[in-house]
Design a protein around this motif. Structure first.
Motif, PDB file in Angstrom:
ATOM      1  N   THR A  25       0.958  -0.871   0.220  1.00  0.00           N
ATOM      2  CA  THR A  25      -0.206   0.005   0.007  1.00  0.00           C
ATOM      3  C   THR A  25       1.139   1.473   0.001  1.00  0.00           C
ATOM      4  N   VAL A  26       1.903   1.477   0.771  1.00  0.00           N
ATOM      5  CA  VAL A  26       2.439   2.212   1.328  1.00  0.00           C
ATOM      6  C   VAL A  26       3.686   2.693  -0.396  1.00  0.00           C
ATOM      7  N   CYS A  27       4.203   1.851  -0.494  1.00  0.00           N
ATOM      8  CA  CYS A  27       4.883   1.914  -1.710  1.00  0.00           C
ATOM      9  C   CYS A  27       4.292   2.538  -3.594  1.00  0.00           C
ATOM     10  N   SER A  28       3.533   1.479  -3.554  1.00  0.00           N
ATOM     11  CA  SER A  28       1.975   1.466  -4.690  1.00  0.00           C
ATOM     12  C   SER A  28       1.563   3.599  -4.720  1.00  0.00           C
ATOM     13  N   ALA A  29       1.160   4.050  -3.336  1.00  0.00           N
ATOM     14  CA  ALA A  29       1.324   5.589  -2.708  1.00  0.00           C
ATOM     15  C   ALA A  29       2.586   6.272  -3.353  1.00  0.00           C
ATOM     16  N   LEU A  30       3.185   5.857  -2.789  1.00  0.00           N
ATOM     17  CA  LEU A  30       5.021   6.681  -3.194  1.00  0.00           C
ATOM     18  C   LEU A  30       5.064   6.503  -4.880  1.00  0.00           C
ATOM     19  N   GLY A  31       5.013   5.432  -5.101  1.00  0.00           N
ATOM     20  CA  GLY A  31       4.991   5.122  -6.695  1.00  0.00           C
ATOM     21  C   GLY A  31       6.689   4.552  -6.892  1.00  0.00           C
ATOM     22  N   LEU A  32       6.984   4.062  -5.351  1.00  0.00           N
ATOM     23  CA  LEU A  32       8.529   3.169  -5.560  1.00  0.00           C
ATOM     24  C   LEU A  32       7.775   1.991  -5.798  1.00  0.00           C
ATOM     25  N   GLY A  33       9.831   1.431  -6.162  1.00  0.00           N
ATOM     26  CA  GLY A  33       9.291  -0.506  -6.725  1.00  0.00           C
ATOM     27  C   GLY A  33      11.043  -0.490  -6.447  1.00  0.00           C
ATOM     28  N   GLN A  34      11.063  -0.917  -7.073  1.00  0.00           N
ATOM     29  CA  GLN A  34      12.846  -1.994  -7.120  1.00  0.00           C
ATOM     30  C   GLN A  34      13.783  -1.425  -8.393  1.00  0.00           C
ATOM     31  N   ASP A  35      13.302  -0.699  -8.980  1.00  0.00           N
ATOM     32  CA  ASP A  35      13.955   0.695  -9.625  1.00  0.00           C
ATOM     33  C   ASP A  35      14.180   1.837  -8.918  1.00  0.00           C
ATOM     34  N   THR A  36      13.137   2.053  -8.355  1.00  0.00           N
ATOM     35  CA  THR A  36      13.770   3.282  -6.786  1.00  0.00           C
ATOM     36  C   THR A  36      14.511   3.553  -6.503  1.00  0.00           C
ATOM     37  N   PRO A  37      15.466   4.175  -5.388  1.00  0.00           N
ATOM     38  CA  PRO A  37      16.441   3.953  -4.821  1.00  0.00           C
ATOM     39  C   PRO A  37      16.437   3.717  -3.752  1.00  0.00           C
ATOM     40  N   GLY A  38      17.344   3.517  -3.192  1.00  0.00           N
ATOM     41  CA  GLY A  38      17.258   2.395  -1.957  1.00  0.00           C
ATOM     42  C   GLY A  38      16.360   0.901  -2.787  1.00  0.00           C
ATOM     43  N   ARG A  39      15.641   0.542  -3.322  1.00  0.00           N
ATOM     44  CA  ARG A  39      15.393  -0.750  -3.411  1.00  0.00           C
ATOM     45  C   ARG A  39      14.254  -0.975  -1.893  1.00  0.00           C
ATOM     46  N   PRO A  40      13.503  -0.384  -2.329  1.00  0.00           N
ATOM     47  CA  PRO A  40      12.367  -0.862  -1.139  1.00  0.00           C
ATOM     48  C   PRO A  40      12.346  -2.462  -1.562  1.00  0.00           C
ATOM     49  N   GLY A  41      12.165  -2.534  -0.467  1.00  0.00           N
ATOM     50  CA  GLY A  41      11.943  -4.217  -0.115  1.00  0.00           C
ATOM     51  C   GLY A  41      12.735  -4.820   0.267  1.00  0.00           C
TER      52      GLY A  41
END
Length: 325
Positions: A25-41
């Motif tokens: 939910t949070v990553c989707s709202a912030l537009g974060l994914g494997q290709d964004t800096p820091g690699r959430p997950g």
């Protein structure tokens, strides 16, 4: 339905496992994914710095936990972050915290826990935020670290062996699913145990993994599988666990020292030997496989816990290449 199928079905709806879906939910709202800096997950954000990676981990704690166990919460602010940094193949360098409490007396036990853990793990507290005029105690903390070689959530590969390494020299904290193995322990042992992880990364023996967090072995394996875009099969009879502990409870337990690691088959004996040398229970408990299912198995039965290809978990699976038009 078999006993193993029942266990898989129970784990799939357990709050410790499903709670991790908040990350989606949070990553989707912030537009974060494997290709964004820091690699959430991953267990910590990893930012390249030229000769390695700067690491940044953050933990927040449930208000009831902070209120009911203030010293333990303060200790965990250091310990859990230190585990996240180690899980990335890093060494922790400093901690900041954010503390809210109604008054100084309420804050005192939280601060004592943090101070004692800071001394035990050798990680300085260098600043943060405090407010002693709120209606309830709340706590969050961030830790900085550095890695010369990374262990990540994204690099498990089909053919890898899944290793579980867990310090069983502890006991449950009351009726909770927390399993501390640090009480009354020589600080040198705590530091040396965590140092195993960067040593394994730098020697090239481990390339992927995660620390076993609130989702337990079940949720942690699922996070590792989805982030790596693979399946995982866990042989439940091979999992190290304390004598007398029910398997269903152990699968969602949060140990103070516990990691799931992916290693090449040829490297597994060396990995297990490193943990055995420090009296930490470690075993090869499964396999990384092609596909998207996380399954439990024994000698006769295989039961699917979750298929992240059919139902996203963290929502951080590798992006599929678009099909040719």
């Amino acid at each position: 339905m078999t006993g193993l199928a029942n266990l898989a079905a129970t784990l799939a709806v357990h709050p410790h496992v499903t709670g991790k879906r908040d990350i989606d939910t949070v990553c989707s709202a912030l537009g974060l994914g494997q290709d964004t800096p820091g690699r959430p997950g991953d267990d910590a954000a990893a930012l390249p710095d030229g000769d390695g990676w700067h690491l940044l981990a953050t933990e927040g704690f449930m208000n009831d936990f902070v209120a009911d166990a203030p010293w333990f919460a303060g200790w965990c602010a250091v310990m859990v972050n230190a585990s996240d940094i180690a899980a990335m193949g890093g060494r922790a360098t400093a901690l900041t915290n954010a503390l809210w409490a109604p008054d100084a007396a309420t804050a005192a036990e939280i601060l004592r826990g943090m101070a004692e853990a800071s001394a035990a793990y050798g990680i300085p507290i260098v600043g943060g935020h405090s407010n002693l005029r709120t209606d309830r105690p709340q706590l969050a903390a961030s830790m900085f670290g550095h890695a010369r070689a990374l262990i990540t959530s994204f690099d498990a590969r089909p053919g890898d062996v899944l290793v579980a390494a867990i310090d069983l020299r502890g006991s449950y904290a009351g009726d909770s699913d927390n399993f501390p193995a640090f009480l009354g322990v020589d600080p040198a042992r705590l530091r040396g145990d965590l140092a195993l992880l960067p040593d394994l990364a730098e020697s090239g023996l481990v390339h992927a993994g995660k620390d076993i967090s609130q989702g337990g072995i079940a949720g942690t394996a699922l996070m590792l599988a989805e982030c790596s875009g693979t399946g995982i099969e866990i042989d439940v009879d091979k999992i190290p666990r304390p004598d007398g502990t029910a398997l269903d409870r152990w699968m969602t337990t949060f140990p103070s020292f516990g990691f799931l690691l992916a290693a090449r088959p040829a490297d597994v004996p060396a990995v297990l030997a490193r943990f055995a040398a420090r009296d930490i229970a470690a075993a090869a408990i499964g396999r990384v496989k092609a596909g998207s299912t996380v399954a439990l198995c024994d000698d006769t039965v295989r039961a699917t816990l979750w298929d992240h290809g059919a139902r996203r978990y963290l929502g951080l699976a590798p992006r599929k290449e678009p099909a040719d038009a």
